[in-house]
Design a protein around this motif. Structure first.
Motif, PDB file in Angstrom:
ATOM      1  N   LYS A  52       0.842  -1.208   0.000  1.00 23.09           N
ATOM      2  CA  LYS A  52       0.000   0.000   0.000  1.00 23.09           C
ATOM      3  C   LYS A  52       0.870   1.249   0.000  1.00 23.09           C
ATOM      4  CE  LYS A  52      -4.201  -1.743   2.276  1.00 23.09           C
ATOM      5  NZ  LYS A  52      -5.030  -1.678   3.511  1.00 23.09           N
ATOM      6  N   ASN A  53       1.887   1.257   0.833  1.00 24.57           N
ATOM      7  CA  ASN A  53       2.802   2.399   0.876  1.00 24.57           C
ATOM      8  C   ASN A  53       3.498   2.599  -0.472  1.00 24.57           C
ATOM      9  OD1 ASN A  53       2.190   2.808   3.577  1.00 24.57           O
ATOM     10  ND2 ASN A  53       3.997   1.729   4.336  1.00 24.57           N
ATOM     11  N   ALA A  54       3.895   1.493  -1.080  1.00 19.90           N
ATOM     12  CA  ALA A  54       4.575   1.577  -2.375  1.00 19.90           C
ATOM     13  C   ALA A  54       3.668   2.171  -3.439  1.00 19.90           C
ATOM     14  CB  ALA A  54       5.054   0.194  -2.797  1.00 19.90           C
ATOM     15  N   ALA A  55       2.414   1.746  -3.473  1.00 21.67           N
ATOM     16  CA  ALA A  55       1.469   2.282  -4.455  1.00 21.67           C
ATOM     17  C   ALA A  55       1.284   3.784  -4.262  1.00 21.67           C
ATOM     18  CB  ALA A  55       0.132   1.557  -4.346  1.00 21.67           C
ATOM     19  N   ASN A  56       1.216   4.226  -3.018  1.00 18.68           N
ATOM     20  CA  ASN A  56       1.075   5.659  -2.738  1.00 18.68           C
ATOM     21  C   ASN A  56       2.305   6.433  -3.189  1.00 18.68           C
ATOM     22  OD1 ASN A  56      -1.473   5.331  -1.591  1.00 18.68           O
ATOM     23  ND2 ASN A  56      -0.663   5.036   0.476  1.00 18.68           N
ATOM     24  N   LEU A  57       3.480   5.879  -2.935  1.00 15.02           N
ATOM     25  CA  LEU A  57       4.718   6.550  -3.344  1.00 15.02           C
ATOM     26  C   LEU A  57       4.824   6.628  -4.862  1.00 15.02           C
ATOM     27  CD1 LEU A  57       7.150   4.916  -0.765  1.00 15.02           C
ATOM     28  CD2 LEU A  57       6.560   7.352  -0.897  1.00 15.02           C
ATOM     29  N   MET A  58       4.419   5.577  -5.535  1.00 21.58           N
ATOM     30  CA  MET A  58       4.441   5.586  -6.998  1.00 21.58           C
ATOM     31  C   MET A  58       3.483   6.632  -7.550  1.00 21.58           C
ATOM     32  SD  MET A  58       4.578   1.486  -7.677  1.00 21.58           S
ATOM     33  CE  MET A  58       4.657   1.556  -9.476  1.00 21.58           C
ATOM     34  N   THR A  59       2.333   6.750  -6.924  1.00 22.25           N
ATOM     35  CA  THR A  59       1.365   7.760  -7.366  1.00 22.25           C
ATOM     36  C   THR A  59       1.952   9.159  -7.238  1.00 22.25           C
ATOM     37  OG1 THR A  59      -0.479   6.337  -6.702  1.00 22.25           O
ATOM     38  CG2 THR A  59      -0.949   8.675  -6.983  1.00 22.25           C
ATOM     39  N   GLU A  60       2.655   9.411  -6.147  1.00 25.06           N
ATOM     40  CA  GLU A  60       3.301  10.715  -5.956  1.00 25.06           C
ATOM     41  C   GLU A  60       4.397  10.961  -6.988  1.00 25.06           C
ATOM     42  OE1 GLU A  60       4.766  10.565  -1.990  1.00 25.06           O
ATOM     43  OE2 GLU A  60       2.773  10.491  -1.065  1.00 25.06           O
ATOM     44  N   GLN A  61       5.011   9.910  -7.498  1.00 29.59           N
ATOM     45  CA  GLN A  61       6.142  10.042  -8.414  1.00 29.59           C
ATOM     46  C   GLN A  61       5.773   9.694  -9.854  1.00 29.59           C
ATOM     47  OE1 GLN A  61       9.701   7.980  -6.908  1.00 29.59           O
ATOM     48  NE2 GLN A  61       8.862   8.097  -4.841  1.00 29.59           N
ATOM     49  N   THR A  62       4.496   9.751 -10.187  1.00 29.37           N
ATOM     50  CA  THR A  62       4.030   9.295 -11.495  1.00 29.37           C
ATOM     51  C   THR A  62       4.777   9.945 -12.647  1.00 29.37           C
ATOM     52  OG1 THR A  62       1.802   8.675 -10.767  1.00 29.37           O
ATOM     53  CG2 THR A  62       2.060   9.293 -13.071  1.00 29.37           C
ATOM     54  N   GLU A  63       4.878  11.255 -12.635  1.00 32.51           N
ATOM     55  CA  GLU A  63       5.484  11.941 -13.780  1.00 32.51           C
ATOM     56  C   GLU A  63       6.984  11.640 -13.874  1.00 32.51           C
ATOM     57  OE1 GLU A  63       5.098  13.857 -17.309  1.00 32.51           O
ATOM     58  OE2 GLU A  63       3.539  13.219 -15.915  1.00 32.51           O
ATOM     59  N   ALA A  87       1.267  -0.044 -13.554  1.00 34.17           N
ATOM     60  CA  ALA A  87       2.169  -0.572 -12.531  1.00 34.17           C
ATOM     61  C   ALA A  87       1.606  -0.329 -11.128  1.00 34.17           C
ATOM     62  CB  ALA A  87       3.550   0.060 -12.675  1.00 34.17           C
ATOM     63  N   ILE A  88       1.032   0.841 -10.920  1.00 32.08           N
ATOM     64  CA  ILE A  88       0.410   1.139  -9.617  1.00 32.08           C
ATOM     65  C   ILE A  88      -0.764   0.186  -9.378  1.00 32.08           C
ATOM     66  CG2 ILE A  88      -0.875   2.876  -8.305  1.00 32.08           C
ATOM     67  CD1 ILE A  88       0.819   4.995  -9.860  1.00 32.08           C
ATOM     68  N   ASP A  89      -1.583   0.006 -10.407  1.00 32.42           N
ATOM     69  CA  ASP A  89      -2.693  -0.950 -10.291  1.00 32.42           C
ATOM     70  C   ASP A  89      -2.163  -2.356  -9.986  1.00 32.42           C
ATOM     71  OD1 ASP A  89      -4.542   1.015 -10.815  1.00 32.42           O
ATOM     72  OD2 ASP A  89      -4.782   0.505 -12.937  1.00 32.42           O
ATOM     73  N   GLY A  90      -1.011  -2.689 -10.587  1.00 34.74           N
ATOM     74  CA  GLY A  90      -0.424  -3.999 -10.357  1.00 34.74           C
ATOM     75  C   GLY A  90      -0.006  -4.217  -8.921  1.00 34.74           C
ATOM     76  N   VAL A  91       0.556  -3.190  -8.310  1.00 33.97           N
ATOM     77  CA  VAL A  91       0.918  -3.289  -6.901  1.00 33.97           C
ATOM     78  C   VAL A  91      -0.327  -3.512  -6.051  1.00 33.97           C
ATOM     79  CG1 VAL A  91       1.937  -2.060  -4.948  1.00 33.97           C
ATOM     80  CG2 VAL A  91       2.982  -1.865  -7.212  1.00 33.97           C
ATOM     81  N   GLU A  92      -1.372  -2.753  -6.340  1.00 30.97           N
ATOM     82  CA  GLU A  92      -2.615  -2.907  -5.591  1.00 30.97           C
ATOM     83  C   GLU A  92      -3.267  -4.264  -5.867  1.00 30.97           C
ATOM     84  OE1 GLU A  92      -4.631   0.566  -6.971  1.00 30.97           O
ATOM     85  OE2 GLU A  92      -3.750   1.866  -5.444  1.00 30.97           O
ATOM     86  N   LEU A  93      -3.091  -4.775  -7.083  1.00 30.79           N
ATOM     87  CA  LEU A  93      -3.631  -6.088  -7.417  1.00 30.79           C
ATOM     88  C   LEU A  93      -2.946  -7.180  -6.594  1.00 30.79           C
ATOM     89  CD1 LEU A  93      -5.560  -7.681  -9.244  1.00 30.79           C
ATOM     90  CD2 LEU A  93      -3.737  -7.764 -10.963  1.00 30.79           C
ATOM     91  N   GLY A  94      -1.653  -6.997  -6.317  1.00 33.25           N
ATOM     92  CA  GLY A  94      -0.956  -7.951  -5.463  1.00 33.25           C
ATOM     93  C   GLY A  94      -1.585  -8.047  -4.083  1.00 33.25           C
ATOM     94  N   ILE A  95      -2.055  -6.916  -3.584  1.00 32.84           N
ATOM     95  CA  ILE A  95      -2.733  -6.904  -2.286  1.00 32.84           C
ATOM     96  C   ILE A  95      -4.052  -7.677  -2.379  1.00 32.84           C
ATOM     97  CG2 ILE A  95      -3.807  -5.419  -0.548  1.00 32.84           C
ATOM     98  CD1 ILE A  95      -1.819  -3.207  -1.467  1.00 32.84           C
TER      99      ILE A  95
END
Length: 458
Positions: A52-63, A87-95
């Motif tokens: 979850k933390n990783a997905a949030n960090l990726m969202t912040e760093q999207t660009e 990729a963000i969806d993929g991390v969340e899909l793992g959860i």
């Protein structure tokens, strides 16, 4: 050091230190010990928190992540942003998929011998994972190989493609920042001999490979006894066009499937079979639209097709098209090197079936249109290769669609859609020489676990 080059202008953008065998040897020992220490494995709730933390960090760093994909891999920035979102969806899909990993009750009293017992199964992490990845989706492919390992609790060493290590490094750093202890995921760029030594080490429980068939099958033949694996290669994706297909959306879809990322996709639309009465007209329509595609710097929003990953790939594509032209194919558009790093989107009409553009994976911005007399002939031509991945059929007739689904050698048949369609929770696999085992985050998580059964005598 591994120098990272922008494939558009061939300028150096970064350098990554290579990891030697002595370090990898220590990391494999550490991974083995982590897996063996059952009482101190990361619990599921902790792994979920990290992802979850990783997905949030990726969202912040999207660009930032999208720009990195564009400059190191040459994928147009519009498509690179989509890759980051996937990729963000993929991390969340793992959860999400973690909650689906579960055992079953096994009935025991079906016979007298089994009575007086209860039994059930559970899934456990398989052990250390080594993942070797490809350049064409430098973030999302890493997510597909690393997130399943992290989600199920397998230590993982990941080797990125030499051309695109930066996205992998960024994702591993994000995992660390998200709370994953470093020993659970190691960024492992290394030379080829060291990579082979790592992959074939007896401590490796699971090997995940995305790349060329020659390399993948060779490595599989050298795996240590007991090492499981998944291989994802490529093919020469066929498309069958029925005479009654809706022409406008069909042309648009084929154009996307054939020229997305300049054709550098393992299921890129390559071979298009159209009836003899319509084939030239369809080929000319495709050529007219392909001629409008803008080829250039991947960081510019107007770019449709970026550079090929290496200059030698441009030369290879030029050779293959030259061979097709000399063999009698008509070049309806393109057919030219635009620079040392770019090749024009090209439509070939009726190249012979025994030359490279017809019987090998092009992996470049080339599509071929062939004429057929009957659908049976089209199916035979589509199946006339030792590889089979995704395919498609365009038709307004349900009977033709069902016939194509049954007749085509493929792991998936898309109806009224291009061959490169994918969502990350569906099974994704090559058949025959195109691969081994099944991709898709949930499927990979299943493969990175093994089933254990408990039988309790009452």
């Amino acid at each position: 050091m591994l120098e990272v080059i922008n494939p558009f202008d061939l300028q150096s953008i970064d350098a990554v230190p290579l990891v030697n065998w002595e370090t990898i040897d220590k990391w494999l020992t550490s991974a083995t010990n982590l897996h063996s220490d059952r009482r101190n494995r990361l619990p599921s709730y902790k792994r979920i928190e990290i992802l979850k933390n990783a997905a949030n960090l990726m969202t912040e760093q999207t660009e930032y992540l999208a720009h990195q994909i564009a400059v190191e891999g040459g994928k147009p920035i519009v498509d690179a942003r989509i890759e980051v979102a996937r990729a963000i969806d993929g991390v969340e899909l793992g959860i999400t998929e973690l909650s689906h990993l579960k055992g079953t009750e096994i009935p025991m009293d079906l016979t007298k011998a089994g009575s007086g017992r209860i039994a059930f199964t559970m899934r456990e992490p398989i052990g250390p994972v080594v993942a070797v990845s490809a350049f064409n989706h430098p973030l999302n492919l890493i997510v597909h190989q690393v997130v399943p390992a992290v989600a199920v609790g397998c230590p993982v060493l990941v080797k990125p493609a030499d051309d695109t290590p930066l996205s992998c490094r960024s994702f591993v750093k994000i995992l660390y920042e998200a709370g994953l202890p470093e020993e659970w995921c190691r960024f492992t760029p290394c030379d080829i001999p060291t990579a082979e030594k790592m992959v074939t080490d007896k401590r490796v429980a699971f090997f995940s490979f995305i790349g060329s068939a020659n390399v993948g099958w060779m490595l599989r033949s050298k795996l240590a006894a007991g090492t499981r694996c998944a291989l994802e290669h490529g093919g020469a994706a066929p498309v069958i066009l029925d005479t009654n297909a809706d022409r406008e959306p069909m042309i648009s879809s084929i154009l996307k499937g054939g020229f997305y990322h300049s054709g550098q996709v393992c299921v890129s639309t390559q071979r298009i079979f159209a009836s003899k009465s319509q084939s030239m007209e369809i080929a000319e329509e495709l050529a007219a639209e392909a001629s409008k595609l803008i080829v250039g710097d991947a960081t510019l929003t107007e770019t449709d097709c970026g550079p090929l990953i290496r200059t030698r790939e441009v030369s290879r594509i030029a050779d293959w098209v030259c061979e097709a032209k000399k063999s009698g194919a008509s070049v309806l558009c393109g057919g030219d090197k635009l620079s040392d790093t770019m090749y024009a989107p090209t439509v070939l009409f009726n190249p012979p079936h025994d030359i490279r553009v017809s019987n090998a994976e092009i992996f470049g911005p080339i599509i071929c249109v062939y004429s057929y007399e009957t659908l049976t002939e089209a199916f035979e031509q589509a199946n006339a290769h030792p590889f089979a991945f995704q395919s498609s059929v365009f038709t307004g007739d349900l009977g033709v669609a069902m016939d194509a689904i049954q007749q085509l050698n493929a792991s998936a048949v898309m109806v009224n859609d291009h061959t490169a369609f994918r969502v990350d929770w569906m099974p994704f696999s090559g058949q025959r020489q195109s691969g081994y085992n099944t991709g898709g985050i949930g499927y990979t998580m299943h493969d990175m676990t093994q089933e254990k059964m408990a039988v309790i005598k009452l």
